[in-house]
Design a protein around this motif. Sequence first.
Motif, mmCIF file in Angstrom:
data_model
loop_
_atom_site.group_PDB
_atom_site.id
_atom_site.type_symbol
_atom_site.label_atom_id
_atom_site.label_comp_id
_atom_site.label_asym_id
_atom_site.label_seq_id
_atom_site.Cartn_x
_atom_site.Cartn_y
_atom_site.Cartn_z
ATOM 1 N N SER A 80 0.825 -1.204 0.000
ATOM 2 C CA SER A 80 0.000 0.000 0.000
ATOM 3 C C SER A 80 0.862 1.257 0.000
ATOM 4 O O SER A 80 0.580 2.215 -0.728
ATOM 5 N N ASN A 81 1.913 1.253 0.806
ATOM 6 C CA ASN A 81 2.823 2.402 0.840
ATOM 7 C C ASN A 81 3.518 2.606 -0.501
ATOM 8 O O ASN A 81 3.685 3.733 -0.968
ATOM 9 N N LEU A 86 4.042 5.550 -5.586
ATOM 10 C CA LEU A 86 4.026 5.508 -7.040
ATOM 11 C C LEU A 86 2.940 6.422 -7.604
ATOM 12 O O LEU A 86 3.158 7.139 -8.581
ATOM 13 N N SER A 87 1.784 6.432 -6.972
ATOM 14 C CA SER A 87 0.678 7.272 -7.409
ATOM 15 C C SER A 87 1.037 8.746 -7.325
ATOM 16 O O SER A 87 0.756 9.519 -8.245
ATOM 17 N N SER A 91 1.403 11.324 -10.481
ATOM 18 C CA SER A 91 0.647 12.581 -10.485
ATOM 19 C C SER A 91 1.568 13.775 -10.643
ATOM 20 O O SER A 91 1.253 14.734 -11.360
ATOM 21 N N SER A 92 2.705 13.727 -9.984
ATOM 22 C CA SER A 92 3.683 14.815 -10.083
ATOM 23 C C SER A 92 4.230 14.929 -11.505
ATOM 24 O O SER A 92 4.338 16.026 -12.055
ATOM 25 N N ILE A 93 4.566 13.804 -12.103
ATOM 26 C CA ILE A 93 5.077 13.802 -13.477
ATOM 27 C C ILE A 93 3.998 14.284 -14.437
ATOM 28 O O ILE A 93 4.272 15.079 -15.357
ATOM 29 N N ALA A 94 2.762 13.828 -14.240
ATOM 30 C CA ALA A 94 1.659 14.233 -15.116
ATOM 31 C C ALA A 94 1.410 15.738 -15.019
ATOM 32 O O ALA A 94 1.140 16.399 -16.035
ATOM 33 N N SER A 95 1.501 16.298 -13.812
ATOM 34 C CA SER A 95 1.272 17.741 -13.664
ATOM 35 C C SER A 95 2.403 18.536 -14.308
ATOM 36 O O SER A 95 2.187 19.626 -14.839
ATOM 37 N N LYS A 96 3.628 18.029 -14.277
ATOM 38 C CA LYS A 96 4.743 18.715 -14.925
ATOM 39 C C LYS A 96 4.624 18.666 -16.441
ATOM 40 O O LYS A 96 5.035 19.594 -17.133
#
Length: 101
Positions: A80-81, A86-87, A91-96
Motif C-alpha cells: 500500500s505504501n 508511485l501514485s 501525479s507529479s510527473i503528469a502535472s509537470k
Amino acid sequence: MSISSVSSLASTSATTSSSSTSSSSSSSFSSSDFLTLLVEQLQNQNPLDTTDTSELMNQMMSYASYDQQAQTNSTLTELSNTVSSLSSTVSSIASKLDISA
C-alpha cells in the motif's frame, strides 16, 4: 498453572508491545508474546493433569495462523505504501507534463 504468573506475563508483554513501535497500530500482541505465553503454560501445567494433545495442537495452529496473518498484514502495508508513493510520483510527473491523469 499459576494464574498470577500468567497474568503478570500478559501485563508485561502488553506494556512491552505498546511501548514499542509496530507497523500496525491495532496489533499489540506479537508472535513472540504468543510463544512466550504458550511456553509459560507448558512450564506451569499440572503434571497430574497435562494439557490435552489436541488442545496443544489447536494452540500451535492458532500460532501458525496468527503468524501468517501478521506477515500478510505487513506485506500488504508495504504494498500500500509503495502504491501510494508511485501514485504521487505519477501525479507529479503528469502535472509537470500538463497531462490530466
